[in-house]
Each structure stands twice: as C-alpha cells, then as structure tokens.
Write a protein that holds these residues in place. Structure first.
Motif, PDB file in Angstrom:
ATOM      1  N   LEU A 101       0.771  -1.225  -0.125  1.00 16.55           N
ATOM      2  CA  LEU A 101      -0.061  -0.069   0.076  1.00 16.55           C
ATOM      3  C   LEU A 101       0.861   1.353  -0.031  1.00 16.55           C
ATOM      4  O   LEU A 101       0.836   2.163  -0.755  1.00 16.55           O
ATOM      5  CB  LEU A 101      -0.766   0.172   1.434  1.00 16.55           C
ATOM      6  N   ILE A 102       2.103   1.298   0.899  1.00 18.11           N
ATOM      7  CA  ILE A 102       2.762   2.394   0.805  1.00 18.11           C
ATOM      8  C   ILE A 102       3.549   2.849  -0.549  1.00 18.11           C
ATOM      9  O   ILE A 102       3.612   3.729  -0.975  1.00 18.11           O
ATOM     10  CB  ILE A 102       4.094   2.198   1.844  1.00 18.11           C
ATOM     11  N   GLY A 137       4.133   5.856  -5.258  1.00 20.55           N
ATOM     12  CA  GLY A 137       4.117   5.625  -6.955  1.00 20.55           C
ATOM     13  C   GLY A 137       3.059   6.673  -7.469  1.00 20.55           C
ATOM     14  O   GLY A 137       3.437   7.330  -8.357  1.00 20.55           O
ATOM     15  N   THR A 138       1.874   6.395  -6.920  1.00 25.94           N
ATOM     16  CA  THR A 138       0.796   7.315  -7.331  1.00 25.94           C
ATOM     17  C   THR A 138       0.755   8.780  -7.101  1.00 25.94           C
ATOM     18  O   THR A 138       0.575   9.722  -7.926  1.00 25.94           O
ATOM     19  CB  THR A 138      -0.579   6.698  -6.913  1.00 25.94           C
ATOM     20  N   LEU A 139       1.495   9.218  -5.931  1.00 23.76           N
ATOM     21  CA  LEU A 139       1.623  10.720  -5.790  1.00 23.76           C
ATOM     22  C   LEU A 139       2.713  11.166  -6.875  1.00 23.76           C
ATOM     23  O   LEU A 139       2.628  12.131  -7.055  1.00 23.76           O
ATOM     24  CB  LEU A 139       2.072  10.649  -4.230  1.00 23.76           C
ATOM     25  N   ILE A 140       3.877  10.385  -6.771  1.00 21.60           N
ATOM     26  CA  ILE A 140       4.983  10.827  -7.612  1.00 21.60           C
ATOM     27  C   ILE A 140       4.221  10.995  -9.037  1.00 21.60           C
ATOM     28  O   ILE A 140       4.811  12.265  -9.744  1.00 21.60           O
ATOM     29  CB  ILE A 140       6.059   9.852  -7.528  1.00 21.60           C
ATOM     30  N   LEU A 141       3.569  10.020  -9.574  1.00 16.58           N
ATOM     31  CA  LEU A 141       3.135  10.234 -11.010  1.00 16.58           C
ATOM     32  C   LEU A 141       2.208  11.235 -11.257  1.00 16.58           C
ATOM     33  O   LEU A 141       2.315  12.103 -12.121  1.00 16.58           O
ATOM     34  CB  LEU A 141       2.750   8.739 -11.364  1.00 16.58           C
ATOM     35  N   LEU A 142       1.344  11.631 -10.239  1.00 19.26           N
ATOM     36  CA  LEU A 142       0.489  12.485 -10.159  1.00 19.26           C
ATOM     37  C   LEU A 142       0.957  13.956 -10.065  1.00 19.26           C
ATOM     38  O   LEU A 142       0.703  14.768 -10.852  1.00 19.26           O
ATOM     39  CB  LEU A 142      -0.634  12.298  -9.078  1.00 19.26           C
ATOM     40  N   SER A 143       2.141  14.086  -9.509  1.00 21.74           N
ATOM     41  CA  SER A 143       2.722  15.514  -9.119  1.00 21.74           C
ATOM     42  C   SER A 143       3.520  15.412 -10.284  1.00 21.74           C
ATOM     43  O   SER A 143       3.535  16.884 -10.756  1.00 21.74           O
ATOM     44  CB  SER A 143       3.386  15.569  -7.830  1.00 21.74           C
ATOM     45  N   VAL A 144       4.206  14.543 -11.131  1.00 19.61           N
ATOM     46  CA  VAL A 144       4.915  14.908 -12.341  1.00 19.61           C
ATOM     47  C   VAL A 144       3.918  15.325 -13.255  1.00 19.61           C
ATOM     48  O   VAL A 144       4.184  16.494 -14.103  1.00 19.61           O
ATOM     49  CB  VAL A 144       5.845  13.786 -12.756  1.00 19.61           C
ATOM     50  N   LEU A 145       2.715  14.488 -13.534  1.00 18.95           N
ATOM     51  CA  LEU A 145       1.983  15.023 -14.716  1.00 18.95           C
ATOM     52  C   LEU A 145       1.134  16.721 -14.400  1.00 18.95           C
ATOM     53  O   LEU A 145       0.812  17.091 -15.267  1.00 18.95           O
ATOM     54  CB  LEU A 145       0.593  14.267 -14.647  1.00 18.95           C
ATOM     55  N   LEU A 146       1.048  16.783 -12.995  1.00 16.28           N
ATOM     56  CA  LEU A 146       0.495  18.148 -12.475  1.00 16.28           C
ATOM     57  C   LEU A 146       1.548  19.178 -13.018  1.00 16.28           C
ATOM     58  O   LEU A 146       1.227  20.364 -13.327  1.00 16.28           O
ATOM     59  CB  LEU A 146       0.243  18.312 -11.096  1.00 16.28           C
TER      60      LEU A 146
END
Length: 62
Positions: A5-6, A11-20
């Motif tokens: 889960l961690i 990974g989701t937060l990193i991908l999302l922030s790079v896209l943003l």
C-alpha cells in the motif's frame, strides 16, 4: 500488505505530481521532492508516517 500500500500510494503521488507539473505548474515538482525525501527518510530511520496512518485507518497491529 502495508508495504504494498505504501509503495502504491508513493508511486501514485509521484506520477500525479509529475503530470501536474507538466500540465499545470512546475511548482508541483516540490511535492515530488517532498515524497522522495520522505521515502529516503523512511529508509534511513525505519519510520514512515504513512505506515502509521494506514495502521490506524485499517486498525492493523504490528
């Protein structure tokens, strides 16, 4: 289970922030840096805030 889960959340937060950062504002890269720094800190100190949060939310004992 909790380690998966961690990793999934990080990974989701990193991908999302790079896209943003690519499409909204480059300032989102600070969030990417924050997530990466927390991953590094948790590997050194063996303490992870997200782990504590998930244990409380899902009522998981050590």
């Amino acid at each position: 289970m909790i380690n998966r889960l961690i990793r999934a959340i990080a990974g989701t937060l990193i991908l999302l922030s790079v896209l943003l950062a690519m499409y909204v504002s480059h300032n989102w890269l600070w969030f990417t840096l924050f997530v990466g720094a927390n991953l590094l800190q948790s590997s050194i100190t063996k303490w992870c805030l997200m782990e504590d949060i998930l244990r409380k939310v899902f009522k998981i004992k050590e």
